[in-house]
Design a protein around this motif. Structure first.
Motif, PDB file in Angstrom:
ATOM      1  N   LYS A 489      27.805  43.593  44.046  1.00 22.42           N
ATOM      2  CA  LYS A 489      27.419  42.398  43.282  1.00 22.42           C
ATOM      3  C   LYS A 489      28.403  41.238  43.415  1.00 22.42           C
ATOM      4  N   VAL A 490      29.550  41.458  44.096  1.00 27.22           N
ATOM      5  CA  VAL A 490      30.553  40.386  44.157  1.00 27.22           C
ATOM      6  C   VAL A 490      30.035  39.204  44.978  1.00 27.22           C
ATOM      7  N   ASP A 491      30.407  37.985  44.550  1.00 25.63           N
ATOM      8  CA  ASP A 491      30.013  36.778  45.285  1.00 25.63           C
ATOM      9  C   ASP A 491      31.218  35.885  45.579  1.00 25.63           C
ATOM     10  N   THR A 492      32.414  36.342  45.188  1.00 23.96           N
ATOM     11  CA  THR A 492      33.648  35.588  45.443  1.00 23.96           C
ATOM     12  C   THR A 492      34.756  36.571  45.814  1.00 23.96           C
ATOM     13  N   ALA A 493      35.482  36.261  46.907  1.00 26.34           N
ATOM     14  CA  ALA A 493      36.588  37.111  47.352  1.00 26.34           C
ATOM     15  C   ALA A 493      37.886  36.314  47.330  1.00 26.34           C
ATOM     16  N   ILE A 494      38.878  36.808  46.605  1.00 24.98           N
ATOM     17  CA  ILE A 494      40.185  36.161  46.503  1.00 24.98           C
ATOM     18  C   ILE A 494      41.234  37.068  47.162  1.00 24.98           C
ATOM     19  N   PHE A 495      42.078  36.485  48.034  1.00 26.34           N
ATOM     20  CA  PHE A 495      43.081  37.251  48.766  1.00 26.34           C
ATOM     21  C   PHE A 495      44.487  36.791  48.408  1.00 26.34           C
ATOM     22  N   MET A 625      29.742  34.637  50.623  1.00 25.04           N
ATOM     23  CA  MET A 625      30.466  34.442  49.364  1.00 25.04           C
ATOM     24  C   MET A 625      31.551  33.384  49.513  1.00 25.04           C
ATOM     25  N   GLU A 626      32.085  32.969  48.382  1.00 26.08           N
ATOM     26  CA  GLU A 626      33.177  32.016  48.378  1.00 26.08           C
ATOM     27  C   GLU A 626      34.502  32.743  48.624  1.00 26.08           C
ATOM     28  N   LEU A 667      37.596  32.262  37.017  1.00 23.60           N
ATOM     29  CA  LEU A 667      36.498  32.401  37.974  1.00 23.60           C
ATOM     30  C   LEU A 667      35.371  33.281  37.441  1.00 23.60           C
ATOM     31  N   GLN A 668      35.736  34.291  36.654  1.00 21.33           N
ATOM     32  CA  GLN A 668      34.740  35.257  36.183  1.00 21.33           C
ATOM     33  C   GLN A 668      33.742  34.661  35.204  1.00 21.33           C
ATOM     34  N   ASN A 669      34.001  33.453  34.738  1.00 19.87           N
ATOM     35  CA  ASN A 669      33.013  32.790  33.889  1.00 19.87           C
ATOM     36  C   ASN A 669      31.753  32.441  34.670  1.00 19.87           C
ATOM     37  N   ARG A 670      31.899  32.312  36.011  1.00 20.07           N
ATOM     38  CA  ARG A 670      30.760  31.913  36.836  1.00 20.07           C
ATOM     39  C   ARG A 670      30.453  32.891  37.972  1.00 20.07           C
TER      40      ARG A 670
END
Length: 802
Positions: A489-495, A625-626, A667-670
């Motif tokens: 379900k993830v739509d954003t990946a932060i590294f 994803m972003e 970020l988790q707000n959106r």
């Protein structure tokens, strides 16, 4: 009258208390204990959920023997002990609730956690006026007597439950004999059969059916009764109802000489149900759902060989007597004896108590503690437990509530399915009672047997479990199957940058500044040796001095730098601000600044070497994803990173651990966020994210805060892991659809009276088996994609192939 606590009949020994009935003083006492300590919710969660407490008296006096108790206790330090006990009587949600609230029954108990599938409880307690024996007696007094067998202690597989094999054997034996006794009826043999042996054969079939109904099929009745007590329609309700209906109807038939009954169908039904359950059990075992530490953690530790040379080895290769190094912020993987160094141990991972414990040379250190100050040299007392750190990873002390709605969806479908099946069975039986009464019972039992939601219940665990095994085979190790659902379900990946998308093995390091003398170089390397930060490890590996001594003092300020003191001298390494560097500093590259005895010396400049294929990694992830980068370093790599990243990628530098956590939370707000870090300065962000993945190279980055550990060599396969997680959810939905089609067809033949119960009994386990085969084949088919080179895999994606 039934007992308010356990549900048993009160009979003549009824005891009235507080306007409630109890079957014995034990149940009454447990009720008093619960209500006095504010645990009356036990009865609201599930009525009559308790079990009658046993009188144990002096049965557990042997636990006062410290030698015996030490074999059961996992952790014993500074007045705190941790023990894992088997509780066979755990059976429902009320049991879990009361056992996880033991701290309300005794103030010495600080934490208790139930493992429901294994029926075990892990308890952390203080030993002041409390002991293991006291805990066992407390559990026994409320109806949860532990099973303690020192003979079985320490065996890898523990006690093997063979009850299913015995029940399957009984059902198979009786099914064969009942079929044999039914032959005269099948072939309509008259003459001697009609006059002499008909009743004998029928009562023999009745006798053979008794052990099937009351022994082999008892699990279905127990499960159904517990479900109904809880006002839940579980999947065993229609099965138990079908078995009971067949037995009662067949018994009435032979008593009133109405026919031979359906004992062949009854015994066949139970036999094939148990056969299907046995197949499921063997398949679960084959898929290795019970993952041990050896196969699931790619971490290493630093071992000292005979020449005191340092070497990185996988943790499960550590043997008793080995000397190993434990650096700052590293987890102690084994029970050991402290040889050198200042031990400041945080055992919060084990006990939940965050207060550090100081140890001296010769003291024992327990597995699971985290070293907080400098480097330790220890001698191993025993090899790493195969399951201990796996338990540590799942400890509720640092569990974040990352709930997936998908499993609840599966449960919801199962409940609605059972309700629908019961409704169809009743309505169709009423119709046949008016149209052709002789068919009503056949239709009722056939509907109950053929339309079971077992296949629906199997789809998710088998699909996700098999995918869990496949991921592990490709060095992507997940905490549990629930992580796959969230990863889909993830739509954003932060590294994170350093140690995550960069490799310490290929970095180019140069020094700019005043040359260090021998004493300063020795102090520098000794200080670096204690740190686990990727930059510290890289710098430590290139320095040639072998003069390593024990520091008098070591401090690591997360996100800023480290400081070491020895023989009246000090050295600081870290950011320009941390070491007190004045003036402007060129930030074209990542730098580590040095201050010796409060005098600025210079800096080490790191030219980062990015892992091979990271540009392709970002390109593939950027399609769906972003992407974002959070780095604790300066922005010297901004331009170089921008060339590798998709446009409009968020790039944030000089981020402290709290800054990273706050950014993820925002970020988790959106979005649903995936965080990929090195497990060191990113622990908070990994725990906060929806899915946290720690990248492991060749150092001990074990982090209970993360949901998965990914081998650094497989980082470029992260997009395919995400895609396969999404495909797994699609497979589960396809399994639901397949099961629905099967049940609709089966129900048609059952409702119209064209399906005999014995045929339905054969088809029902086959439907479950078909779901297992379908999910296994589909997941294995998807797994082929992981074995393909990146270029070939991208071509498949462009062409729309699975």
């Amino acid at each position: 009258m039934t007992c308010y606590h356990c549900g048993d009949n009160c009979d003549s020994g009824r005891i009235s208390f507080d306007e409630k009935n109890f079957c014995c003083n034990g149940c009454k006492t447990v009720y008093e204990i619960f209500t006095t300590n504010g645990l009356s919710n036990f009865y609201e969660i599930e009525a009559r959920a308790g079990t009658t407490p046993n009188e144990v008296q002096k049965k557990y006096d042997f636990l006062d023997n410290k030698d015996i108790a030490s074999k059961l206790i996992e952790f014993d330090e500074e007045g705190v002990q941790v023990v894992n006990l088997s509780i066979p009587t755990i059976h429902c949600s009320s049991c879990i609730w009361v056992l996880e609230n033991l701290n309300r029954l005794h103030s010495s108990i600080s934490n208790s956690q139930v493992n429901f599938p294994k029926k075990t409880i892990r308890v952390t307690y203080k030993t002041d006026n409390f002991s293991l024996r006291t805990l066992v007696l407390l559990l026994s007094s409320i109806g949860y007597e532990p099973y303690i067998s020192l003979e079985e202690y320490g065996k890898k597989d523990g006690k093997v439950d063979r009850s299913l094999i015995y029940k399957l054997g009984v059902a198979g034996f009786t099914f064969g004999n009942v079929m044999l006794l039914s032959f005269p009826e099948y072939f309509e043999v008259e003459e001697f059969w009609l006059e002499q042996y008909k009743q004998v054969f029928r009562w023999l079939m009745f006798a053979f059916s008794l052990p099937v109904v009351f022994y082999a099929a008892q699990d279905y009745f127990v499960s159904a009764i517990k479900g109904l007590r809880s006002k839940l329609l579980n999947i065993d309700v229609p099965i138990a109802l079908g078995i009971l209906t067949l037995f009662l109807r067949s018994t009435i038939d032979i008593i009133f000489d109405l026919g031979s009954g359906f004992f062949d169908s009854l015994t066949g039904l139970v036999f094939f149900l148990l056969l299907g359950k046995y197949f499921q059990q063997k398949t679960y075992s084959f898929l290795s759902f019970e993952r041990d530490y050896k196969s699931y953690f790619p971490i290493a530790v630093t071992r000292l060989d005979a020449e005191r040379e340092e070497e990185n080895v996988q943790v499960y290769k550590i043997q008793q007597g080995d000397r190993i190094l434990i650096r700052n912020q590293e987890i102690i993987p084994v029970d050991c004896i402290l040889i050198k160094g200042t031990a400041e141990i945080d055992y919060s991972f084990v006990t939940g108590e965050s207060q550090a414990i100081f140890k001296n040379s010769g003291d024992k250190l327990f597995a699971g503690g985290k070293q907080l100050s400098g480097v330790l040299e220890v001698e191993v007392l025993k090899s790493v437990s195969q399951s201990y750190l796996t338990q540590l990873w799942g400890n509720s002390v640092f569990q974040k509530d990352k709930v997936s709605a998908f499993q609840s969806l599966t449960d919801s479908i199962g409940k609605r399915f059972t309700t629908a099946v019961l409704s169809i069975a009743i309505i169709s039986s009423i119709f046949w009672l008016f149209y052709m009464p002789s068919m009503a019972l056949n239709v009722f039992t056939a509907v109950l047997i053929i339309a079971c939601p077992c296949a629906i219940a199997l789809a998710a665990p088998f699909t996700l479990g098999n995918m869990l095994r496949i991921f592990g085979k490709h060095k992507f190790y997940l905490k549990n199957a629930n992580v796959i659902e969230r990863l889909a379900k993830v739509d954003t990946a932060i590294f994170d940058k350093t140690g995550t998308i960069t490799s310490s093995k290929k970095e180019t390091i140069t020094y700019e500044g005043v040359a260090l003398n021998n004493e300063e170089t020795k102090l520098l390397k000794t200080t670096l040796r204690a740190s686990n930060h990727p930059l510290s490890r890289s710098l430590y590996n290139i320095l040639k001095s072998n003069d390593i001594e024990t520091l008098d003092e070591f401090q690591e300020h997360t996100g800023m730098g480290i400081e070491g003191r020895m023989n009246g001298h000090s050295i600081k390494l870290g950011s320009a601000t941390y070491v007190g560097k004045d003036g402007t500093v060129s930030q074209e590259n990542t730098s580590v600044f040095i201050n010796a005895d409060e005098d600025y010396k210079g800096r080490f400049v790191f030219k980062n070497s990015y892992r091979e294929g990271v540009d392709v990694l970002f390109e593939e992830l950027g399609r769906s994803m972003e992407i974002g980068i959070l780095s604790g370093d300066n922005d010297g790599e901004r331009k170089r990173l921008q060339r590798k990243l998709p446009k409009k990628t968020a790039l944030l530098f000089d981020q402290k651990p709290k800054d990273k956590l706050d950014y993820i939370k925002q970020l988790q707000n959106r979005h649903s966020v995936l965080m990929v870090g090195d497990g060191l300065n990113d622990a908070g962000a990994l725990a906060q994210s929806d899915v946290g993945i720690s990248v492991s190279e060749d150092i001990n980055v074990f982090s209970p805060a993360c949901d998965g550990i990914l081998d650094a060599s497989k980082l470029t396969k992260l997009p395919i892991f995400v895609k396969l997680s999404q495909k797994s959810i699609q497979i589960i939905k396809m399994s639901f659809l397949l099961s629905l089609c099967y049940n609709l067809v089966g129900l048609y033949f059952a409702v119209t009276g064209q399906l005999q119960p014995v045929v339905a009994a054969i088809l029902m386990p086959l439907s479950s088996i078909s779901i297992v085969v379908f999910t296994t084949l589909m997941t294995n088919l998807l797994a082929r994609k992981l074995a393909k080179p990146n270029k070939e895999r991208r071509n498949d994606d462009d062409q729309g192939h699975i």
